[in-house]
Design a protein around this motif. Structure first.
Motif, PDB file in Angstrom:
ATOM      1  N   GLU A  66       0.874  -1.174   0.000  1.00 55.97           N
ATOM      2  CA  GLU A  66       0.000   0.000   0.000  1.00 55.97           C
ATOM      3  C   GLU A  66       0.913   1.227   0.000  1.00 55.97           C
ATOM      4  O   GLU A  66       2.029   1.166   0.504  1.00 55.97           O
ATOM      5  CB  GLU A  66      -0.859  -0.043   1.269  1.00 55.97           C
ATOM      6  N   GLU A  67       0.443   2.318  -0.553  1.00 54.06           N
ATOM      7  CA  GLU A  67       1.219   3.562  -0.508  1.00 54.06           C
ATOM      8  C   GLU A  67       1.112   4.161   0.892  1.00 54.06           C
ATOM      9  O   GLU A  67       0.010   4.386   1.390  1.00 54.06           O
ATOM     10  CB  GLU A  67       0.695   4.571  -1.533  1.00 54.06           C
ATOM     11  N   PHE A  68       2.264   4.392   1.517  1.00 55.01           N
ATOM     12  CA  PHE A  68       2.325   4.970   2.858  1.00 55.01           C
ATOM     13  C   PHE A  68       3.270   6.154   2.886  1.00 55.01           C
ATOM     14  O   PHE A  68       4.304   6.147   2.216  1.00 55.01           O
ATOM     15  CB  PHE A  68       2.883   3.961   3.873  1.00 55.01           C
ATOM     16  N   GLU A  69       2.942   7.155   3.683  1.00 55.35           N
ATOM     17  CA  GLU A  69       3.895   8.176   4.093  1.00 55.35           C
ATOM     18  C   GLU A  69       4.587   7.642   5.348  1.00 55.35           C
ATOM     19  O   GLU A  69       3.928   7.137   6.258  1.00 55.35           O
ATOM     20  CB  GLU A  69       3.187   9.487   4.449  1.00 55.35           C
ATOM     21  N   VAL A  70       5.900   7.723   5.400  1.00 59.46           N
ATOM     22  CA  VAL A  70       6.626   7.348   6.609  1.00 59.46           C
ATOM     23  C   VAL A  70       6.617   8.574   7.513  1.00 59.46           C
ATOM     24  O   VAL A  70       7.311   9.557   7.254  1.00 59.46           O
ATOM     25  CB  VAL A  70       8.061   6.891   6.297  1.00 59.46           C
ATOM     26  N   LEU A  71       5.799   8.525   8.549  1.00 56.36           N
ATOM     27  CA  LEU A  71       5.664   9.648   9.470  1.00 56.36           C
ATOM     28  C   LEU A  71       6.794   9.672  10.487  1.00 56.36           C
ATOM     29  O   LEU A  71       7.207  10.734  10.941  1.00 56.36           O
ATOM     30  CB  LEU A  71       4.320   9.577  10.190  1.00 56.36           C
ATOM     31  N   SER A  72       7.282   8.473  10.827  1.00 52.40           N
ATOM     32  CA  SER A  72       8.386   8.390  11.776  1.00 52.40           C
ATOM     33  C   SER A  72       9.080   7.048  11.617  1.00 52.40           C
ATOM     34  O   SER A  72       8.439   6.002  11.650  1.00 52.40           O
ATOM     35  CB  SER A  72       7.860   8.519  13.213  1.00 52.40           C
ATOM     36  N   LEU A  73      10.373   7.108  11.430  1.00 50.36           N
ATOM     37  CA  LEU A  73      11.240   5.936  11.463  1.00 50.36           C
ATOM     38  C   LEU A  73      12.253   6.224  12.545  1.00 50.36           C
ATOM     39  O   LEU A  73      12.912   7.264  12.517  1.00 50.36           O
ATOM     40  CB  LEU A  73      11.948   5.740  10.118  1.00 50.36           C
ATOM     41  N   MET A  74      12.362   5.328  13.522  1.00 51.81           N
ATOM     42  CA  MET A  74      13.327   5.553  14.586  1.00 51.81           C
ATOM     43  C   MET A  74      13.865   4.232  15.092  1.00 51.81           C
ATOM     44  O   MET A  74      13.211   3.204  15.004  1.00 51.81           O
ATOM     45  CB  MET A  74      12.729   6.366  15.730  1.00 51.81           C
ATOM     46  N   GLY A  75      15.088   4.273  15.571  1.00 54.20           N
ATOM     47  CA  GLY A  75      15.686   3.070  16.114  1.00 54.20           C
ATOM     48  C   GLY A  75      17.173   3.229  16.292  1.00 54.20           C
ATOM     49  O   GLY A  75      17.689   4.329  16.435  1.00 54.20           O
ATOM     50  N   ASN A  76      17.856   2.078  16.261  1.00 53.00           N
ATOM     51  CA  ASN A  76      19.287   2.095  16.474  1.00 53.00           C
ATOM     52  C   ASN A  76      19.961   1.034  15.619  1.00 53.00           C
ATOM     53  O   ASN A  76      19.303   0.174  15.042  1.00 53.00           O
ATOM     54  CB  ASN A  76      19.621   1.920  17.965  1.00 53.00           C
ATOM     55  N   LEU A  77      21.249   1.139  15.549  1.00 50.82           N
ATOM     56  CA  LEU A  77      22.074   0.175  14.845  1.00 50.82           C
ATOM     57  C   LEU A  77      23.123  -0.312  15.833  1.00 50.82           C
ATOM     58  O   LEU A  77      23.863   0.493  16.408  1.00 50.82           O
ATOM     59  CB  LEU A  77      22.741   0.830  13.636  1.00 50.82           C
ATOM     60  N   THR A  78      23.143  -1.621  16.071  1.00 52.69           N
ATOM     61  CA  THR A  78      24.081  -2.228  17.008  1.00 52.69           C
ATOM     62  C   THR A  78      24.683  -3.468  16.346  1.00 52.69           C
ATOM     63  O   THR A  78      24.457  -3.711  15.159  1.00 52.69           O
ATOM     64  CB  THR A  78      23.360  -2.614  18.319  1.00 52.69           C
ATOM     65  N   MET A  79      25.405  -4.244  17.139  1.00 51.38           N
ATOM     66  CA  MET A  79      26.015  -5.483  16.655  1.00 51.38           C
ATOM     67  C   MET A  79      25.387  -6.669  17.367  1.00 51.38           C
ATOM     68  O   MET A  79      25.032  -6.575  18.544  1.00 51.38           O
ATOM     69  CB  MET A  79      27.520  -5.473  16.918  1.00 51.38           C
ATOM     70  N   ASN A  80      25.239  -7.784  16.629  1.00 51.32           N
ATOM     71  CA  ASN A  80      24.704  -9.010  17.217  1.00 51.32           C
ATOM     72  C   ASN A  80      25.483 -10.185  16.653  1.00 51.32           C
ATOM     73  O   ASN A  80      25.341 -10.511  15.475  1.00 51.32           O
ATOM     74  CB  ASN A  80      23.210  -9.145  16.917  1.00 51.32           C
ATOM     75  N   GLN A  81      26.322 -10.780  17.485  1.00 49.03           N
ATOM     76  CA  GLN A  81      27.155 -11.922  17.093  1.00 49.03           C
ATOM     77  C   GLN A  81      27.976 -11.622  15.833  1.00 49.03           C
ATOM     78  O   GLN A  81      28.029 -12.414  14.895  1.00 49.03           O
ATOM     79  CB  GLN A  81      26.304 -13.172  16.918  1.00 49.03           C
ATOM     80  N   GLY A  82      28.572 -10.426  15.812  1.00 43.08           N
ATOM     81  CA  GLY A  82      29.438 -10.039  14.708  1.00 43.08           C
ATOM     82  C   GLY A  82      28.724  -9.517  13.480  1.00 43.08           C
ATOM     83  O   GLY A  82      29.359  -9.188  12.481  1.00 43.08           O
ATOM     84  N   LEU A  88      14.530  -1.222  14.328  1.00 44.80           N
ATOM     85  CA  LEU A  88      13.750  -0.064  13.896  1.00 44.80           C
ATOM     86  C   LEU A  88      12.265  -0.242  14.166  1.00 44.80           C
ATOM     87  O   LEU A  88      11.721  -1.346  14.026  1.00 44.80           O
ATOM     88  CB  LEU A  88      13.944   0.156  12.390  1.00 44.80           C
ATOM     89  N   HIS A  89      11.615   0.866  14.501  1.00 43.62           N
ATOM     90  CA  HIS A  89      10.159   0.935  14.566  1.00 43.62           C
ATOM     91  C   HIS A  89       9.725   2.027  13.601  1.00 43.62           C
ATOM     92  O   HIS A  89      10.463   2.972  13.325  1.00 43.62           O
ATOM     93  CB  HIS A  89       9.693   1.244  15.982  1.00 43.62           C
ATOM     94  N   ILE A  90       8.483   1.880  13.090  1.00 43.43           N
ATOM     95  CA  ILE A  90       8.018   2.795  12.058  1.00 43.43           C
ATOM     96  C   ILE A  90       6.534   3.110  12.269  1.00 43.43           C
ATOM     97  O   ILE A  90       5.773   2.247  12.717  1.00 43.43           O
ATOM     98  CB  ILE A  90       8.264   2.183  10.652  1.00 43.43           C
ATOM     99  N   VAL A  91       6.166   4.351  12.003  1.00 43.75           N
ATOM    100  CA  VAL A  91       4.759   4.771  11.976  1.00 43.75           C
ATOM    101  C   VAL A  91       4.459   5.200  10.552  1.00 43.75           C
ATOM    102  O   VAL A  91       5.173   6.023   9.975  1.00 43.75           O
ATOM    103  CB  VAL A  91       4.479   5.936  12.957  1.00 43.75           C
ATOM    104  N   LEU A  92       3.394   4.619   9.988  1.00 47.55           N
ATOM    105  CA  LEU A  92       3.030   4.851   8.591  1.00 47.55           C
ATOM    106  C   LEU A  92       1.669   5.516   8.494  1.00 47.55           C
ATOM    107  O   LEU A  92       0.729   5.131   9.199  1.00 47.55           O
ATOM    108  CB  LEU A  92       2.987   3.508   7.841  1.00 47.55           C
ATOM    109  N   GLY A  93       1.563   6.523   7.609  1.00 42.78           N
ATOM    110  CA  GLY A  93       0.308   7.220   7.385  1.00 42.78           C
ATOM    111  C   GLY A  93      -0.360   6.731   6.109  1.00 42.78           C
ATOM    112  O   GLY A  93       0.298   6.602   5.068  1.00 42.78           O
ATOM    113  N   ARG A  94      -1.655   6.457   6.211  1.00 39.46           N
ATOM    114  CA  ARG A  94      -2.446   6.035   5.056  1.00 39.46           C
ATOM    115  C   ARG A  94      -3.106   7.249   4.410  1.00 39.46           C
ATOM    116  O   ARG A  94      -3.179   8.334   5.002  1.00 39.46           O
ATOM    117  CB  ARG A  94      -3.516   5.040   5.491  1.00 39.46           C
ATOM    118  N   LYS A  95      -3.634   7.045   3.189  1.00 42.26           N
ATOM    119  CA  LYS A  95      -4.239   8.168   2.459  1.00 42.26           C
ATOM    120  C   LYS A  95      -5.453   8.735   3.179  1.00 42.26           C
ATOM    121  O   LYS A  95      -5.791   9.902   2.989  1.00 42.26           O
ATOM    122  CB  LYS A  95      -4.581   7.770   1.024  1.00 42.26           C
TER     123      LYS A  95
END
Length: 140
Positions: A66-82, A88-95
């Motif tokens: 579906e076509e979505f506006e990304v209203l908010s993308l937030m999170g982090n980047l870490t390491m897991n077993q190399g 990331l979590h995301i909030v998407l807006g519909r038409k």
């Protein structure tokens, strides 16, 4: 993916069809990023979202086209077993201006995605927390 590094911040722009998480991993590999904060906005048309059920320690996945506006993308980047691990979590807006959101497994750009990665010094590793059944940040 195009990006510009400005000190400890990187501004990324994704083109139509490019995946958010796959490009964050690619960026982390190129720039050797082992800890970062991630924010963004834009538009996507294919998403794979999840909701974690603590009682079953399992994700409920939802694939939506579906076509979505990304209203908010937030999170982090870490390491897991190399390996690089974007969380990331995301909030998407519909038409109709309603919203949905959740844990982001992956989403694909439909117009553009503008993402800012703020690099943190050092590395953050993840390890299994058996109480919740997830690989959580190990800050010890």
């Amino acid at each position: 993916m195009n990006y510009l590094r400005l000190g400890q911040k990187i501004v990324m722009k994704l083109a139509i069809g490019e995946g958010i998480k796959e490009n964050l991993i690619s960026l982390a590999e190129k720039e050797d990023i082992r800890a970062a904060e991630v924010t963004g906005l834009g538009a996507v048309d294919r998403v794979d979202l999840a909701f974690y059920h603590l009682n079953t320690q399992d994700y409920e996945n939802h694939q939506i086209e579906e076509e979505f506006e990304v209203l908010s993308l937030m999170g982090n980047l870490t390491m897991n077993q190399g390996k690089y691990h974007p969380h990331l979590h995301i909030v998407l807006g519909r038409k109709d201006l309603s919203t949905i959101g959740g844990h982001l497994n992956e989403a694909y750009t439909s117009v553009t995605m503008e993402i800012t990665v703020t690099i943190l010094e050092g590395a953050i590793e993840r390890s299994l927390d058996e109480t919740v059944g997830l690989d959580l940040m190990n800050l010890d």
